[in-house]
Design a protein around this motif. Structure first.
Motif, PDB file in Angstrom:
ATOM      1  N   THR A  50       0.855  -1.181   0.000  1.00 41.34           N
ATOM      2  CA  THR A  50       0.000   0.000   0.000  1.00 41.34           C
ATOM      3  C   THR A  50       0.887   1.225   0.000  1.00 41.34           C
ATOM      4  OG1 THR A  50      -1.791  -1.127   1.144  1.00 41.34           O
ATOM      5  CG2 THR A  50      -1.740   1.271   1.310  1.00 41.34           C
ATOM      6  N   CYS A  86      -3.128   2.810   8.433  1.00 47.09           N
ATOM      7  CA  CYS A  86      -2.862   1.469   7.901  1.00 47.09           C
ATOM      8  C   CYS A  86      -3.728   0.424   8.602  1.00 47.09           C
ATOM      9  CB  CYS A  86      -1.389   1.128   8.047  1.00 47.09           C
ATOM     10  SG  CYS A  86      -0.327   2.068   6.926  1.00 47.09           S
ATOM     11  N   LEU A  89      -7.164   0.532   7.059  1.00 48.31           N
ATOM     12  CA  LEU A  89      -7.171  -0.082   5.734  1.00 48.31           C
ATOM     13  C   LEU A  89      -7.054  -1.597   5.825  1.00 48.31           C
ATOM     14  CD1 LEU A  89      -4.982   2.491   3.787  1.00 48.31           C
ATOM     15  CD2 LEU A  89      -7.468   2.221   3.698  1.00 48.31           C
ATOM     16  N   ASN A  98     -14.001  -2.240   0.214  1.00 48.20           N
ATOM     17  CA  ASN A  98     -13.101  -1.346  -0.492  1.00 48.20           C
ATOM     18  C   ASN A  98     -13.509   0.072  -0.122  1.00 48.20           C
ATOM     19  OD1 ASN A  98     -11.644   0.276  -2.219  1.00 48.20           O
ATOM     20  ND2 ASN A  98     -11.999  -0.981  -4.018  1.00 48.20           N
ATOM     21  N   TRP A 125      -3.406   0.275  -3.236  1.00 50.28           N
ATOM     22  CA  TRP A 125      -3.877  -0.295  -1.978  1.00 50.28           C
ATOM     23  C   TRP A 125      -3.977  -1.792  -2.200  1.00 50.28           C
ATOM     24  CZ3 TRP A 125      -9.171  -2.043  -0.804  1.00 50.28           C
ATOM     25  CH2 TRP A 125      -9.330  -2.437   0.524  1.00 50.28           C
ATOM     26  N   LEU A 148     -13.426   6.816   6.460  1.00 53.50           N
ATOM     27  CA  LEU A 148     -12.020   6.709   6.094  1.00 53.50           C
ATOM     28  C   LEU A 148     -11.100   7.522   7.014  1.00 53.50           C
ATOM     29  CD1 LEU A 148     -10.690   4.980   4.010  1.00 53.50           C
ATOM     30  CD2 LEU A 148     -10.708   6.876   2.440  1.00 53.50           C
ATOM     31  N   VAL A 151      -7.372   7.957   7.640  1.00 53.87           N
ATOM     32  CA  VAL A 151      -6.672   8.118   6.364  1.00 53.87           C
ATOM     33  C   VAL A 151      -6.927   9.554   5.901  1.00 53.87           C
ATOM     34  CG1 VAL A 151      -6.518   7.374   3.955  1.00 53.87           C
ATOM     35  CG2 VAL A 151      -6.860   5.685   5.763  1.00 53.87           C
TER      36      VAL A 151
END
Length: 156
Positions: A50, A86, A89, A98, A125, A148, A151
């Motif tokens: 990623t 991270c 994700l 996703n 990713w 999200l 991030v």
């Protein structure tokens, strides 16, 4: 003379067209052995890492605006919350989600404004190309943004 050349050409062509299918039917394809210069520790066609560039503007938090690099496994880059980002994700990947998929055009979204913040996430990713845009233009986009965080920064 011209007639003789024409007949010879036609006869040769007929002989070749009859011989080609027979030749291919008799000789099967044989795989080539691996070439020595292609063996070794070469990069694979798909990198599973990623590496993302997160560009944020007008978030209401001047320290959160700008472009940040995020790398995972191990977490690093210039992203201010690299490890937490991270981890988020990784959780999304483990659950099969996703987080970069755009909102469905037919989705029913509340018409509320969450502010002028925009973001773009580009890179890879888990080996897949990413080029996603985020805003806070309606309820669906606000939810997508909030899912999200970290991030993306918390927008004010």
């Amino acid at each position: 003379m011209l007639r003789r050349l024409t007949l010879t050409a036609v006869a040769s062509l007929a002989a070749l067209s009859a011989a080609v299918p027979t030749a291919t039917a008799v000789s099967p394809l044989v795989p080539l052995p691996p070439l020595p210069f292609l063996q070794g520790d070469w990069p694979t066609a798909r990198d599973t890492g990623t590496r993302l560039t997160v560009t944020v503007s007008e978030s209401g938090n001047p320290t959160a605006d700008g472009a940040f690099e995020l790398e995972c496994d191990p977490a690093g880059g210039s992203h201010p919350s690299a490890q937490r980002a991270c981890d988020l994700l990784d959780e999304a990947a483990a659950s099969g989600d996703n987080p970069f998929v755009a909102t469905d055009r037919n989705a029913m979204c509340t018409q509320q404004m969450g502010g002028p913040a925009t973001a773009r996430v580009q890179g890879t990713w888990r080996g897949e190309n990413v080029d996603a845009r985020f805003s806070r233009a309606n309820g669906c986009e606000i939810s997508r943004w909030n899912s999200l965080v970290p991030v993306l920064p918390t927008a004010r």
